[in-house]
Design an enzyme around this catalytic site. Sequence first.
Site, short mmCIF file in Angstrom:
data_model
loop_
_atom_site.label_atom_id
_atom_site.label_comp_id
_atom_site.label_asym_id
_atom_site.label_seq_id
_atom_site.Cartn_x
_atom_site.Cartn_y
_atom_site.Cartn_z
N THR A 157 -69.30 38.64 -3.00
CA THR A 157 -69.63 39.72 -1.90
C THR A 157 -69.49 39.79 -1.00
OG1 THR A 157 -70.01 42.17 -1.68
CG2 THR A 157 -71.09 40.46 -3.23
N ARG B 13 -59.68 47.37 -7.35
CA ARG B 13 -60.35 48.05 -7.92
C ARG B 13 -60.22 49.22 -9.11
NH1 ARG B 13 -64.64 47.42 -3.97
NH2 ARG B 13 -64.15 47.09 -1.80
N GLY C 171 -63.69 44.26 -4.17
CA GLY C 171 -63.09 43.71 -2.89
C GLY C 171 -63.38 42.00 -3.36
N ASP D 283 -70.98 44.79 -7.32
CA ASP D 283 -71.51 44.71 -8.77
C ASP D 283 -71.25 46.04 -9.42
OD1 ASP D 283 -71.36 46.60 -6.02
OD2 ASP D 283 -73.50 47.40 -6.01
N ASP E 176 -71.10 40.93 1.00
CA ASP E 176 -72.22 41.99 0.80
C ASP E 176 -73.48 41.40 1.01
OD1 ASP E 176 -70.09 43.44 2.02
OD2 ASP E 176 -70.29 45.05 0.16
N ARG F 285 -71.75 47.64 3.38
CA ARG F 285 -71.81 48.81 2.65
C ARG F 285 -73.43 49.48 2.88
NH1 ARG F 285 -68.20 50.15 -1.29
NH2 ARG F 285 -67.06 48.29 -2.26
N ASP G 152 -75.26 42.26 -1.44
CA ASP G 152 -76.27 42.93 -1.29
C ASP G 152 -76.74 42.69 -3.25
OD1 ASP G 152 -73.90 43.48 -2.92
OD2 ASP G 152 -73.86 45.55 -2.05
#
Length: 319
Positions: free
Chosen positions: A125, A72, A11, A103, A127, A171, A129
């Site tokens: 990202t 992706r 992404g 990741d 996110d 996510r 995360d």
Amino acid sequence: MKTIGILTSGGDAPGMNAAIRSVVRTSIYNKLNVLGIKEGYNGLINGKIEEMNLSSVADIIHRGGTMLRSARSDEFMTDEGFNKALNIIRVFNIDGLVILGGDGTFRGAKKLSDAGVATVCIPCTIDNDMGYTDYTIGFFTAVETVIDAMSKLRDTSTSHGRANVVEVMGRACGDLALYAGLAGGAESIIVPEIDFNMDEVCKRVIQGRNRGKLHHIIVLAEGVGNAYEVAEIIKERTNTDTRVTILGHIQRGGVPSAFDRILASKMGYKSIELLLNNEKGKALGIKCNEIISVDIDKALNTEKKFDISMYEISKILSI
Ligand code: F6P
């Protein structure tokens, strides 16, 4: 080290372009050739590669998205696809690779590194995360996008006395909801990391209404569940008209914030410094405002911790 390849995968995230600019310009400053690999690992498999120069990265520092495009790639994770990629790296004499993404992208980079390719990863990202770094490039721009939307929703929420459920990306990680929720003054923040109780969410709506609040913004992280179900429960239990806004991919675009551009510029520079010092298989991060590098393995295996104290503060401030 003569030739560096750079690619963006997974992404996209605002600030990727600033990182590309930094990698390309730092490489050229150090008399290295730079090859831009298009469309992530797919471009590596298919040899979608072009030489970059100082002008290739002009006028992109302030642009969202990625000029190298992204994908992706399932093919890259197959033995056949991976071997094709290794072959392209050999054919184009790529001595070092700078890989930007989250990741999933890092897992691909780890495979390359294990196969002997000198790689450095830059975390990008929205996110946030990844546990080994305080922040990832793109996260704070996405936070700004969410709070901008929340401010607008607050206007109409106030006019109509409604509750607005705002679903944000991330996510399984609740950081985007948490940071935007705190900065935007949300009445409730619902994240996957913390058990939540709909009665408590509803009670906050009622208590707010009783003290004259006209708006009720509930930020819901996408990893929790269905925003429409949450809205329905609020409506039923509080008798408040409720609306849902799913912000979606709007959060992935836009002009990168100063923080993201600076982080990207520093990490891009550092990636080339590492490769020139023969430090391979590394992931860059930021800890306590210092740029750090760790093994990709460690980056992938460090557990992400949720900032509970920040969550508690947000609850106190939105009573
Ligand atoms: O990882 C970034 C992210 O935007 C997530 O927050 C979201 O769940 C996902 O990507 C969406 O993926 P795609 O762009 O493939 O629909």
